[in-house]
Design a protein around this motif. Structure first.
Motif, mmCIF file in Angstrom:
data_model
loop_
_atom_site.group_PDB
_atom_site.id
_atom_site.type_symbol
_atom_site.label_atom_id
_atom_site.label_comp_id
_atom_site.label_asym_id
_atom_site.label_seq_id
_atom_site.Cartn_x
_atom_site.Cartn_y
_atom_site.Cartn_z
ATOM 1 N N GLN A 60 -7.824 5.522 -5.655
ATOM 2 C CA GLN A 60 -7.540 4.979 -6.985
ATOM 3 C C GLN A 60 -6.791 3.638 -6.915
ATOM 4 N N ILE A 61 -6.644 3.121 -5.713
ATOM 5 C CA ILE A 61 -5.950 1.841 -5.521
ATOM 6 C C ILE A 61 -6.998 0.754 -5.289
ATOM 7 N N SER A 62 -7.010 -0.236 -6.164
ATOM 8 C CA SER A 62 -7.964 -1.335 -6.008
ATOM 9 C C SER A 62 -7.357 -2.429 -5.126
ATOM 10 N N ILE A 63 -8.230 -3.230 -4.556
ATOM 11 C CA ILE A 63 -7.782 -4.364 -3.750
ATOM 12 C C ILE A 63 -6.988 -5.324 -4.637
ATOM 13 N N LEU A 90 0.834 -1.204 0.000
ATOM 14 C CA LEU A 90 0.000 0.000 0.000
ATOM 15 C C LEU A 90 0.868 1.253 0.000
ATOM 16 N N LEU A 91 1.910 1.276 0.809
ATOM 17 C CA LEU A 91 2.789 2.450 0.847
ATOM 18 C C LEU A 91 3.462 2.666 -0.511
ATOM 19 N N GLN A 92 3.840 1.595 -1.165
ATOM 20 C CA GLN A 92 4.441 1.705 -2.494
ATOM 21 C C GLN A 92 3.446 2.317 -3.483
ATOM 22 N N LEU A 93 2.207 1.856 -3.450
ATOM 23 C CA LEU A 93 1.187 2.379 -4.362
ATOM 24 C C LEU A 93 0.806 3.822 -4.038
ATOM 25 N N LEU A 94 0.817 4.179 -2.744
ATOM 26 C CA LEU A 94 0.472 5.551 -2.346
ATOM 27 C C LEU A 94 1.491 6.565 -2.861
ATOM 28 N N LYS A 95 2.683 6.125 -3.179
ATOM 29 C CA LYS A 95 3.685 7.016 -3.765
ATOM 30 C C LYS A 95 3.310 7.393 -5.194
ATOM 31 N N GLU A 96 2.463 6.563 -5.820
ATOM 32 C CA GLU A 96 2.099 6.757 -7.212
ATOM 33 C C GLU A 96 0.725 7.374 -7.401
ATOM 34 N N LYS A 97 -0.212 7.096 -6.483
ATOM 35 C CA LYS A 97 -1.584 7.566 -6.667
ATOM 36 C C LYS A 97 -2.332 7.607 -5.339
ATOM 37 N N PRO A 98 -3.456 8.333 -5.304
ATOM 38 C CA PRO A 98 -4.228 8.427 -4.055
ATOM 39 C C PRO A 98 -4.930 7.115 -3.703
ATOM 40 N N LEU A 99 -5.289 6.999 -2.452
ATOM 41 C CA LEU A 99 -5.904 5.784 -1.918
ATOM 42 C C LEU A 99 -7.149 5.378 -2.703
ATOM 43 N N SER A 111 -2.457 11.005 2.452
ATOM 44 C CA SER A 111 -3.448 9.957 2.212
ATOM 45 C C SER A 111 -4.643 9.995 3.147
ATOM 46 N N MET A 112 -4.514 10.677 4.259
ATOM 47 C CA MET A 112 -5.587 10.700 5.249
ATOM 48 C C MET A 112 -6.185 12.093 5.319
ATOM 49 N N PRO A 113 -7.426 12.188 5.812
ATOM 50 C CA PRO A 113 -7.959 13.537 6.051
ATOM 51 C C PRO A 113 -7.031 14.268 7.019
ATOM 52 N N THR A 114 -6.551 15.442 6.610
ATOM 53 C CA THR A 114 -5.519 16.152 7.364
ATOM 54 C C THR A 114 -5.926 16.409 8.807
ATOM 55 N N GLN A 115 -7.159 16.868 9.031
ATOM 56 C CA GLN A 115 -7.582 17.164 10.402
ATOM 57 C C GLN A 115 -7.601 15.898 11.253
ATOM 58 N N GLU A 116 -8.007 14.788 10.661
ATOM 59 C CA GLU A 116 -8.039 13.525 11.398
ATOM 60 C C GLU A 116 -6.624 13.099 11.784
ATOM 61 N N PHE A 117 -5.707 13.168 10.834
ATOM 62 C CA PHE A 117 -4.320 12.802 11.119
ATOM 63 C C PHE A 117 -3.736 13.734 12.179
ATOM 64 N N ALA A 118 -3.990 15.031 12.037
ATOM 65 C CA ALA A 118 -3.474 16.005 13.004
ATOM 66 C C ALA A 118 -4.023 15.725 14.403
ATOM 67 N N MET A 119 -5.308 15.411 14.502
ATOM 68 C CA MET A 119 -5.898 15.126 15.818
ATOM 69 C C MET A 119 -5.304 13.853 16.425
ATOM 70 N N HIS A 120 -5.074 12.853 15.603
ATOM 71 C CA HIS A 120 -4.448 11.626 16.120
ATOM 72 C C HIS A 120 -3.025 11.916 16.608
ATOM 73 N N LEU A 121 -2.315 12.726 15.842
ATOM 74 C CA LEU A 121 -0.953 13.099 16.226
ATOM 75 C C LEU A 121 -0.961 13.883 17.540
ATOM 76 N N PHE A 122 -1.887 14.825 17.671
ATOM 77 C CA PHE A 122 -1.991 15.653 18.868
ATOM 78 C C PHE A 122 -2.363 14.830 20.104
#
Length: 181
Positions: A28-31, A17-26, A102-113
């Protein structure tokens, strides 16, 4: 407790998943694509995850746990943990940036905080002042959001400034904030 085969399968899926996220958004990545890159059967994927988002959330949870562990040791060694924290984040730059993108910025920021070690750092910033609990909460939130934005811009830049330079910027901004009291 997960057995070794489960850990290996999950590690391969996370790497894929991390490899694919370097190329395109989540979105647009199929299972199918994720499983092909990870060399894992789709049935195995669905055994552990319901969607790509579930896998990304686990990657974020792992990152936050590792960050908290790393910061705990840094904070216990020094009362001024800014440089070691920035060095640690710089070392984790690629993963940090992929998660922010790849994540909603506010959600990631709140988790980090909400990481205990980071909460301690920001609580220490207001503890020396006589603020009400409500005021201190909002001041910490303001400082955190500004710091998060600076860190995100810095770590996302093609040629990031040296850690010491960003530390100087953050120290100057903090001094300016307290200077106005």
């Amino acid at each position: 407790m997960e057995n070794q085969r489960i850990r290996i399968s999950k590690t391969m899926l996370k790497s894929g998943l991390l490899q694919l996220l370097k190329e395109k958004p989540l979105n647009q990545i199929s299972i199918y694509e994720l499983c092909a890159v990870s060399q894992i059967n789709r049935t195995t994927f669905y055994k552990y995850y319901g969607s790509q988002t579930d896998l990304l959330n686990e990657i974020e949870t792992d990152f936050m746990a590792q960050l908290n562990e790393g910061l705990k040791s840094i904070i216990t060694q020094s009362t001024d943990a800014l440089l070691p924290v920035l060095n640690y984040l710089y070392e984790q730059r690629e993963l940090f940036c992929l998660l922010v993108q790849s994540m909603p910025t506010q959600e990631f920021a709140m988790h980090l905080f909400s990481i205990p070690s980071i909460s301690i750092i920001f609580k220490n910033m207001t503890s020396e002042h006589n603020y009400s609990d409500t005021m201190a909460k909002y001041i910490r939130r303001f400082i955190f959001q500004g710091t998060f934005t600076v860190l995100t811009d810095w770590l996302n830049s093609e040629n990031p400034e040296p850690v010491e330079e960003i530390a100087a910027v953050l120290i100057m901004l903090r001094a300016k904030l307290w200077q106005e009291e």
